[in-house]
Design a protein around this motif. Structure first.
Motif, PDB file in Angstrom:
ATOM      1  N   LEU A   1       0.830  -1.203   0.000  1.00 57.16           N
ATOM      2  CA  LEU A   1       0.000   0.000   0.000  1.00 57.16           C
ATOM      3  C   LEU A   1       0.869   1.259   0.000  1.00 57.16           C
ATOM      4  CD1 LEU A   1      -2.845   1.129   0.095  1.00 57.16           C
ATOM      5  CD2 LEU A   1      -2.754   1.000   2.583  1.00 57.16           C
ATOM      6  N   ILE A   2       1.940   1.236   0.717  1.00 58.92           N
ATOM      7  CA  ILE A   2       2.857   2.385   0.783  1.00 58.92           C
ATOM      8  C   ILE A   2       3.444   2.671  -0.605  1.00 58.92           C
ATOM      9  CG2 ILE A   2       5.010   3.245   1.768  1.00 58.92           C
ATOM     10  CD1 ILE A   2       3.009   3.128   3.915  1.00 58.92           C
ATOM     11  N   GLU A   3       3.839   1.630  -1.302  1.00 61.14           N
ATOM     12  CA  GLU A   3       4.402   1.817  -2.649  1.00 61.14           C
ATOM     13  C   GLU A   3       3.363   2.421  -3.589  1.00 61.14           C
ATOM     14  OE1 GLU A   3       7.661  -1.824  -2.830  1.00 61.14           O
ATOM     15  OE2 GLU A   3       5.542  -2.254  -3.254  1.00 61.14           O
ATOM     16  N   LEU A   4       2.143   1.934  -3.523  1.00 60.84           N
ATOM     17  CA  LEU A   4       1.072   2.475  -4.368  1.00 60.84           C
ATOM     18  C   LEU A   4       0.772   3.934  -4.036  1.00 60.84           C
ATOM     19  CD1 LEU A   4      -1.406  -0.536  -4.508  1.00 60.84           C
ATOM     20  CD2 LEU A   4       0.045   0.327  -6.340  1.00 60.84           C
ATOM     21  N   LEU A   5       0.708   4.265  -2.781  1.00 61.32           N
ATOM     22  CA  LEU A   5       0.453   5.655  -2.374  1.00 61.32           C
ATOM     23  C   LEU A   5       1.581   6.572  -2.826  1.00 61.32           C
ATOM     24  CD1 LEU A   5      -1.073   5.228   1.200  1.00 61.32           C
ATOM     25  CD2 LEU A   5      -2.219   5.996  -0.880  1.00 61.32           C
ATOM     26  N   ALA A   6       2.799   6.104  -2.750  1.00 59.47           N
ATOM     27  CA  ALA A   6       3.931   6.921  -3.193  1.00 59.47           C
ATOM     28  C   ALA A   6       3.825   7.224  -4.686  1.00 59.47           C
ATOM     29  CB  ALA A   6       5.242   6.207  -2.887  1.00 59.47           C
ATOM     30  N   VAL A   7       3.456   6.247  -5.475  1.00 58.80           N
ATOM     31  CA  VAL A   7       3.301   6.451  -6.917  1.00 58.80           C
ATOM     32  C   VAL A   7       2.163   7.433  -7.198  1.00 58.80           C
ATOM     33  CG1 VAL A   7       2.635   5.317  -9.074  1.00 58.80           C
ATOM     34  CG2 VAL A   7       4.324   4.253  -7.574  1.00 58.80           C
ATOM     35  N   ILE A   8       1.053   7.294  -6.486  1.00 60.55           N
ATOM     36  CA  ILE A   8      -0.091   8.191  -6.679  1.00 60.55           C
ATOM     37  C   ILE A   8       0.282   9.621  -6.317  1.00 60.55           C
ATOM     38  CG2 ILE A   8      -2.400   8.743  -5.800  1.00 60.55           C
ATOM     39  CD1 ILE A   8      -2.884   5.691  -5.654  1.00 60.55           C
ATOM     40  N   VAL A   9       0.992   9.812  -5.232  1.00 64.44           N
ATOM     41  CA  VAL A   9       1.423  11.157  -4.829  1.00 64.44           C
ATOM     42  C   VAL A   9       2.344  11.771  -5.881  1.00 64.44           C
ATOM     43  CG1 VAL A   9       2.826  12.406  -3.134  1.00 64.44           C
ATOM     44  CG2 VAL A   9       1.071  10.816  -2.366  1.00 64.44           C
ATOM     45  N   ILE A  10       3.269  10.993  -6.393  1.00 62.13           N
ATOM     46  CA  ILE A  10       4.187  11.504  -7.430  1.00 62.13           C
ATOM     47  C   ILE A  10       3.406  11.899  -8.682  1.00 62.13           C
ATOM     48  CG2 ILE A  10       6.029  10.825  -9.021  1.00 62.13           C
ATOM     49  CD1 ILE A  10       7.186   9.156  -6.648  1.00 62.13           C
ATOM     50  N   LEU A  11       2.454  11.075  -9.112  1.00 57.58           N
ATOM     51  CA  LEU A  11       1.639  11.404 -10.285  1.00 57.58           C
ATOM     52  C   LEU A  11       0.793  12.653 -10.048  1.00 57.58           C
ATOM     53  CD1 LEU A  11       0.499   7.855 -11.463  1.00 57.58           C
ATOM     54  CD2 LEU A  11       2.185   9.373 -12.529  1.00 57.58           C
ATOM     55  N   ALA A  12       0.270  12.822  -8.851  1.00 61.16           N
ATOM     56  CA  ALA A  12      -0.521  14.013  -8.526  1.00 61.16           C
ATOM     57  C   ALA A  12       0.338  15.267  -8.595  1.00 61.16           C
ATOM     58  CB  ALA A  12      -1.155  13.865  -7.144  1.00 61.16           C
ATOM     59  N   ILE A  13       1.544  15.194  -8.105  1.00 61.76           N
ATOM     60  CA  ILE A  13       2.451  16.345  -8.152  1.00 61.76           C
ATOM     61  C   ILE A  13       2.771  16.707  -9.604  1.00 61.76           C
ATOM     62  CG2 ILE A  13       4.795  17.123  -7.618  1.00 61.76           C
ATOM     63  CD1 ILE A  13       4.534  15.509  -4.968  1.00 61.76           C
ATOM     64  N   ILE A  14       3.031  15.719 -10.422  1.00 62.30           N
ATOM     65  CA  ILE A  14       3.312  15.964 -11.848  1.00 62.30           C
ATOM     66  C   ILE A  14       2.101  16.603 -12.514  1.00 62.30           C
ATOM     67  CG2 ILE A  14       3.733  14.816 -14.058  1.00 62.30           C
ATOM     68  CD1 ILE A  14       5.516  12.818 -12.493  1.00 62.30           C
ATOM     69  N   ALA A  15       0.895  16.113 -12.198  1.00 60.96           N
ATOM     70  CA  ALA A  15      -0.325  16.676 -12.781  1.00 60.96           C
ATOM     71  C   ALA A  15      -0.524  18.130 -12.349  1.00 60.96           C
ATOM     72  CB  ALA A  15      -1.533  15.833 -12.380  1.00 60.96           C
ATOM     73  N   LEU A  16      -0.240  18.426 -11.090  1.00 62.93           N
ATOM     74  CA  LEU A  16      -0.375  19.804 -10.599  1.00 62.93           C
ATOM     75  C   LEU A  16       0.587  20.753 -11.307  1.00 62.93           C
ATOM     76  CD1 LEU A  16      -0.873  19.286  -6.769  1.00 62.93           C
ATOM     77  CD2 LEU A  16      -2.524  20.221  -8.389  1.00 62.93           C
ATOM     78  N   ILE A  17       1.747  20.271 -11.632  1.00 62.77           N
ATOM     79  CA  ILE A  17       2.735  21.104 -12.320  1.00 62.77           C
ATOM     80  C   ILE A  17       2.385  21.253 -13.802  1.00 62.77           C
ATOM     81  CG2 ILE A  17       5.159  21.207 -13.050  1.00 62.77           C
ATOM     82  CD1 ILE A  17       5.838  19.819 -10.350  1.00 62.77           C
ATOM     83  N   ALA A  18       1.949  20.183 -14.429  1.00 61.39           N
ATOM     84  CA  ALA A  18       1.721  20.184 -15.877  1.00 61.39           C
ATOM     85  C   ALA A  18       0.419  20.866 -16.282  1.00 61.39           C
ATOM     86  CB  ALA A  18       1.737  18.752 -16.399  1.00 61.39           C
ATOM     87  N   THR A  19      -0.634  20.780 -15.495  1.00 65.65           N
ATOM     88  CA  THR A  19      -1.946  21.317 -15.878  1.00 65.65           C
ATOM     89  C   THR A  19      -1.911  22.802 -16.204  1.00 65.65           C
ATOM     90  OG1 THR A  19      -3.063  19.590 -14.626  1.00 65.65           O
ATOM     91  CG2 THR A  19      -4.354  21.540 -15.172  1.00 65.65           C
TER      92      THR A  19
END
Length: 182
Positions: A23-41
């Motif tokens: 679960l920790i690994e999955l949450l880490a990936v989701i957080v990284i993708l969210a940060i990228i989306a916040l920067i790119a949008t």
């Protein structure tokens, strides 16, 4: 069978049971993708807005060219003698709304035509660009209004005061220059 063989077998069994991610690994990936989306949008939205603005500016320039051709041909004001009067037309005037143009037609605004049939100034709104109105001044290209954007679409009228008289076309030119910071 020795102890090391048993340990190896137990490790192989554990590896076979562990098929997914924690679960920790999955949450880490989701957080990284969210940060990228916040920067790119915002970057993507800015590119889209610039493209819409460029399309509206292009439409403005094409529309101004079409109006000048129509006025030279005597199709604005039904003038056939070549003697146009300087006038500011609202876009809703039948002479301007019938102008054929490639690309998008404006939805609101005005166009100031001088007595030679050339467009002195214009302020038009296009549906594809829902930002500021696009303003045209003689000798330049259409630009988005940066000042007075809420009032620039109002048709300019002639003014008289303190010994000076300005035609509607002169007032239109001043308003257009002020709207794009010239």
């Amino acid at each position: 069978m020795c102890y090391t063989d048993i340990v190896k077998i137990e490790e192989e069994v554990k590896m076979k049971r562990q098929k997914g991610f924690t679960l920790i690994e999955l949450l880490a990936v989701i957080v990284i993708l969210a940060i990228i989306a916040l920067i790119a949008t915002p970057m993507i939205m800015d590119v889209i807005d610039k493209a819409k603005k460029g399309a509206a500016e292009s439409s403005m320039n094409g529309y101004v060219d079409a109006i000048e051709k129509y006025s030279v041909l005597g199709q604005v004001d039904n003038v056939t003698t070549g003697g146009l009067a300087s006038k500011v037309y609202e876009y809703n005037d039948s002479e301007l709304s019938n102008v054929e143009v490639k690309g998008e037609k404006p939805t609101a605004g005005w166009v100031a035509i001088n007595n030679k049939g050339y467009v002195e100034a214009a302020a038009l709104k296009f549906n594809s660009y829902n930002g500021a109105p696009i303003v045209y001044v003689t000798g330049s290209v259409g630009k988005a209004a940066t000042k007075n954007a809420d009032t620039i679409l109002t048709k300019p009228e002639a003014t008289t005061g303190e010994g000076t008289t300005k035609t509607a076309v002169e007032v239109a030119l001043e308003n257009a220059k002020a709207a794009i910071g010239q």
